[in-house]
Design a protein around this motif. Structure first.
Motif, PDB file in Angstrom:
ATOM      1  N   TRP A   5     -37.774  26.788  14.788  1.00  0.00           N
ATOM      2  CA  TRP A   5     -38.121  26.086  16.012  1.00  0.00           C
ATOM      3  C   TRP A   5     -39.305  26.800  16.652  1.00  0.00           C
ATOM      4  O   TRP A   5     -39.365  28.021  16.697  1.00  0.00           O
ATOM      5  CB  TRP A   5     -36.954  26.077  16.992  1.00  0.00           C
ATOM      6  CG  TRP A   5     -35.822  25.183  16.592  1.00  0.00           C
ATOM      7  CD1 TRP A   5     -35.297  25.027  15.350  1.00  0.00           C
ATOM      8  CD2 TRP A   5     -35.074  24.350  17.448  1.00  0.00           C
ATOM      9  NE1 TRP A   5     -34.256  24.140  15.374  1.00  0.00           N
ATOM     10  CE2 TRP A   5     -34.092  23.707  16.658  1.00  0.00           C
ATOM     11  CE3 TRP A   5     -35.120  24.077  18.809  1.00  0.00           C
ATOM     12  CZ2 TRP A   5     -33.187  22.805  17.187  1.00  0.00           C
ATOM     13  CZ3 TRP A   5     -34.201  23.187  19.333  1.00  0.00           C
ATOM     14  CH2 TRP A   5     -33.251  22.553  18.522  1.00  0.00           C
ATOM     15  N   ASP A  36     -37.029  13.194  15.553  1.00  0.00           N
ATOM     16  CA  ASP A  36     -36.110  14.297  15.865  1.00  0.00           C
ATOM     17  C   ASP A  36     -36.756  15.665  15.643  1.00  0.00           C
ATOM     18  O   ASP A  36     -36.135  16.692  15.929  1.00  0.00           O
ATOM     19  CB  ASP A  36     -34.810  14.180  15.074  1.00  0.00           C
ATOM     20  CG  ASP A  36     -35.010  14.212  13.567  1.00  0.00           C
ATOM     21  OD1 ASP A  36     -36.158  14.056  13.097  1.00  0.00           O
ATOM     22  OD2 ASP A  36     -34.021  14.383  12.850  1.00  0.00           O
ATOM     23  N   VAL A  39     -37.815  18.213  20.184  1.00  0.00           N
ATOM     24  CA  VAL A  39     -36.592  18.359  20.979  1.00  0.00           C
ATOM     25  C   VAL A  39     -36.988  18.667  22.418  1.00  0.00           C
ATOM     26  O   VAL A  39     -37.558  19.716  22.700  1.00  0.00           O
ATOM     27  CB  VAL A  39     -35.700  19.497  20.421  1.00  0.00           C
ATOM     28  CG1 VAL A  39     -34.451  19.660  21.262  1.00  0.00           C
ATOM     29  CG2 VAL A  39     -35.361  19.244  18.966  1.00  0.00           C
TER      30      VAL A  39
END
Length: 78
Positions: A5, A36, A39
């Motif tokens: 991430w 997706d 986020v």
């Protein structure tokens, strides 16, 4: 960041994206099957799941190639 991430700024730096390019690609990603990858935790916190972002880039590349391919060659592929 952990687990692949990253923040939007990290993605911009890692992929050498100008602000305008990032904004365009982000919008395309949000409208794609790979939405997706982005986020949004709040209005001020957004993270990008880099493996999904990379899949979006591959998907976008294939769409670009198909759209810009010579129509005669496109017919030969089908």
């Amino acid at each position: 960041m952990a687990n692949g991430w990253k923040t939007p700024k990290q993605i911009q730096e890692d992929y050498h994206l100008a602000d305008k390019t990032w904004a365009t690609w982000r919008k395309k990603c949000e409208a794609s099957p790979y939405r997706d990858a982005i986020v949004r935790v709040s209005t001020r916190s957004t993270f990008i799941i880099e493996p999904r972002w990379q899949k979006f880039l591959i998907w976008q590349s294939k769409n670009y190639e198909e759209k810009h391919m010579d129509p005669h060659l496109r017919d030969l592929q089908n």
